[in-house]
Design a protein around this motif. Sequence first.
Motif, PDB file in Angstrom:
ATOM      1  N   HIS A   1      -7.542  17.114 -10.740  1.00 44.78           N
ATOM      2  CA  HIS A   1      -6.213  16.712 -11.202  1.00 44.78           C
ATOM      3  C   HIS A   1      -5.147  16.780 -10.109  1.00 44.78           C
ATOM      4  O   HIS A   1      -3.952  16.799 -10.403  1.00 44.78           O
ATOM      5  N   GLU A   2      -5.579  16.822  -8.839  1.00 47.87           N
ATOM      6  CA  GLU A   2      -4.594  16.767  -7.755  1.00 47.87           C
ATOM      7  C   GLU A   2      -3.858  15.437  -7.757  1.00 47.87           C
ATOM      8  O   GLU A   2      -2.683  15.354  -7.359  1.00 47.87           O
ATOM      9  N   ASP A   3      -4.512  14.376  -8.255  1.00 50.52           N
ATOM     10  CA  ASP A   3      -3.858  13.071  -8.323  1.00 50.52           C
ATOM     11  C   ASP A   3      -2.779  13.052  -9.398  1.00 50.52           C
ATOM     12  O   ASP A   3      -1.695  12.497  -9.192  1.00 50.52           O
ATOM     13  N   THR A   4      -3.045  13.677 -10.550  1.00 48.41           N
ATOM     14  CA  THR A   4      -2.050  13.730 -11.623  1.00 48.41           C
ATOM     15  C   THR A   4      -0.831  14.531 -11.194  1.00 48.41           C
ATOM     16  O   THR A   4       0.317  14.124 -11.426  1.00 48.41           O
ATOM     17  N   GLU A   5      -1.057  15.674 -10.569  1.00 46.76           N
ATOM     18  CA  GLU A   5       0.058  16.507 -10.096  1.00 46.76           C
ATOM     19  C   GLU A   5       0.883  15.750  -9.065  1.00 46.76           C
ATOM     20  O   GLU A   5       2.124  15.793  -9.084  1.00 46.76           O
ATOM     21  N   PHE A   6       0.220  15.030  -8.173  1.00 47.18           N
ATOM     22  CA  PHE A   6       0.894  14.203  -7.178  1.00 47.18           C
ATOM     23  C   PHE A   6       1.734  13.114  -7.857  1.00 47.18           C
ATOM     24  O   PHE A   6       2.896  12.872  -7.478  1.00 47.18           O
TER      25      PHE A   6
ATOM     26  N   ARG B   1      -7.022  21.845 -16.545  1.00 45.99           N
ATOM     27  CA  ARG B   1      -5.667  21.455 -16.952  1.00 45.99           C
ATOM     28  C   ARG B   1      -4.704  22.643 -16.946  1.00 45.99           C
ATOM     29  O   ARG B   1      -3.502  22.460 -16.787  1.00 45.99           O
ATOM     30  N   THR B   2      -5.238  23.851 -17.114  1.00 43.19           N
ATOM     31  CA  THR B   2      -4.394  25.040 -16.925  1.00 43.19           C
ATOM     32  C   THR B   2      -3.868  25.067 -15.499  1.00 43.19           C
ATOM     33  O   THR B   2      -2.679  25.314 -15.259  1.00 43.19           O
ATOM     34  N   ILE B   3      -4.744  24.805 -14.537  1.00 43.08           N
ATOM     35  CA  ILE B   3      -4.334  24.773 -13.128  1.00 43.08           C
ATOM     36  C   ILE B   3      -3.316  23.668 -12.901  1.00 43.08           C
ATOM     37  O   ILE B   3      -2.306  23.859 -12.208  1.00 43.08           O
ATOM     38  N   LEU B   4      -3.559  22.486 -13.487  1.00 42.99           N
ATOM     39  CA  LEU B   4      -2.622  21.371 -13.343  1.00 42.99           C
ATOM     40  C   LEU B   4      -1.225  21.751 -13.814  1.00 42.99           C
ATOM     41  O   LEU B   4      -0.236  21.559 -13.083  1.00 42.99           O
TER      42      LEU B   4
ATOM     43  N   LYS C   1       5.236  25.489 -11.430  1.00 44.81           N
ATOM     44  CA  LYS C   1       5.710  26.151 -10.202  1.00 44.81           C
ATOM     45  C   LYS C   1       6.670  25.250  -9.433  1.00 44.81           C
ATOM     46  O   LYS C   1       7.640  25.729  -8.835  1.00 44.81           O
ATOM     47  N   TRP C   2       6.381  23.953  -9.440  1.00 43.75           N
ATOM     48  CA  TRP C   2       7.265  23.007  -8.760  1.00 43.75           C
ATOM     49  C   TRP C   2       8.527  22.744  -9.577  1.00 43.75           C
ATOM     50  O   TRP C   2       9.646  22.832  -9.064  1.00 43.75           O
ATOM     51  N   ALA C   3       8.376  22.432 -10.853  1.00 47.70           N
ATOM     52  CA  ALA C   3       9.501  21.955 -11.670  1.00 47.70           C
ATOM     53  C   ALA C   3      10.561  23.023 -11.898  1.00 47.70           C
ATOM     54  O   ALA C   3      11.759  22.704 -11.962  1.00 47.70           O
ATOM     55  N   LYS C   4      10.172  24.282 -12.011  1.00 43.83           N
ATOM     56  CA  LYS C   4      11.145  25.329 -12.366  1.00 43.83           C
ATOM     57  C   LYS C   4      12.220  25.501 -11.305  1.00 43.83           C
ATOM     58  O   LYS C   4      13.333  25.981 -11.609  1.00 43.83           O
ATOM     59  N   ASP C   5      11.932  25.095 -10.055  1.00 43.52           N
ATOM     60  CA  ASP C   5      12.908  25.264  -8.977  1.00 43.52           C
ATOM     61  C   ASP C   5      13.694  23.992  -8.670  1.00 43.52           C
ATOM     62  O   ASP C   5      14.528  23.988  -7.766  1.00 43.52           O
TER      63      ASP C   5
ATOM     64  N   ILE D   1       7.020  21.553 -20.017  1.00 46.55           N
ATOM     65  CA  ILE D   1       5.986  21.867 -19.036  1.00 46.55           C
ATOM     66  C   ILE D   1       5.484  23.297 -19.229  1.00 46.55           C
ATOM     67  O   ILE D   1       4.279  23.561 -19.178  1.00 46.55           O
ATOM     68  N   LYS D   2       6.409  24.226 -19.480  1.00 41.98           N
ATOM     69  CA  LYS D   2       6.016  25.615 -19.709  1.00 41.98           C
ATOM     70  C   LYS D   2       5.149  25.737 -20.950  1.00 41.98           C
ATOM     71  O   LYS D   2       4.164  26.486 -20.964  1.00 41.98           O
ATOM     72  N   ARG D   3       5.487  24.986 -21.995  1.00 43.04           N
ATOM     73  CA  ARG D   3       4.666  25.022 -23.207  1.00 43.04           C
ATOM     74  C   ARG D   3       3.257  24.495 -22.946  1.00 43.04           C
ATOM     75  O   ARG D   3       2.278  25.031 -23.461  1.00 43.04           O
ATOM     76  N   MET D   4       3.182  23.404 -22.182  1.00 43.64           N
ATOM     77  CA  MET D   4       1.868  22.864 -21.854  1.00 43.64           C
ATOM     78  C   MET D   4       1.051  23.891 -21.072  1.00 43.64           C
ATOM     79  O   MET D   4      -0.146  24.094 -21.313  1.00 43.64           O
ATOM     80  N   GLN D   5       1.709  24.541 -20.125  1.00 41.36           N
ATOM     81  CA  GLN D   5       1.045  25.572 -19.325  1.00 41.36           C
ATOM     82  C   GLN D   5       0.493  26.670 -20.234  1.00 41.36           C
ATOM     83  O   GLN D   5      -0.682  27.054 -20.133  1.00 41.36           O
TER      84      GLN D   5
END
Length: 313
Positions: A192-197, A241-244, A250-254, A266-270
């Motif tokens: 899922h590195e492509d999805t995160e990208f 998907r947990t890792i995704l 980690k990116w979005a919160k900042d 995003i936090k709920r999905m995590q």
Amino acid sequence: MKISVIIPVYNAEKYVSQAVESAIVHDEVFEVILVEDASPDSSLEVCKELTSKHDKVKLHQHPDKKNHGAGPSRNLGIEKSTGDFIAFLDADDYYLPNRFEAEKKLFINPEVEGVYGAIGVHYYSEKAKEQYYKLFKDSLTTVYKKHSPKDVFPGLIHKLGSFGLFSLDGLTIRKASMIRKLNPLFKPMKLHEDTEFLFRLSYYLELYPGIIDQAIAMRGVHESNRITKVDSNKTKPAISRTILWNETYKWAKDEATISDDIKIHIKRMQRSFEIANAPKLKKWGMIIKYLVTDYESIKSGLYNINFRYSLIS
């Protein structure tokens, strides 16, 4: 247009020639960059043959000649590229004749930083179709209707079911924009590195729809696909998907300009995938803690969907 097509190659001796040949026929393709990632099969020899046969094809490996994964391999390909635009192609997939028809028109506008299109499915064997048809069927991977660039990021993050999605195989990016705005490029995730990208790319760049009602590339499905093996497994998708979603959060919160609503989603999905991935004895304790610490989630329809997923997984 001068397009550099990046193809990471791992265990693809049977397929990479088709991928390369489907790319070099396009006049817009300036070069095809193969990044051979220490394959245990004969992929390296096939890649060398392709470079000797086609002037457009260039071959690279990681400096240590070891396996680094698809994300770092794409990063290396981007680093070595000399075109003005970047397109991606997996070594077991291939382009169709209409691959860059929309791009030729849309990139005339300098405000267009990326164009995405639909991809279809090709089963390399009846056995592959029998195994994975329930997963891919014969459907397009696409965004379902044309959207403004400002709607792409929230659509991918918040409304995936109704918005749709696009694949790297159908994406073309203005290289200068990507290098300037996206850091890092691909992260070294196993899946899922492509999805995160794509999440981050759609936030930073102005992405426009190209051809979304018919395929411009084909996903090749065979018995040894990396992603099909994971997605067809009943337990591993929750882990990957947990890792995704951990990486996405980690990116979005900042990011100050991402809305609180999207950050909460995003936090709920995590959390939901963390619960889904937990052992049965621990799962109920995590659910209770989730409800206590995030009471507002109880009111959310999205939460309820994720909550039910966590219980049944």
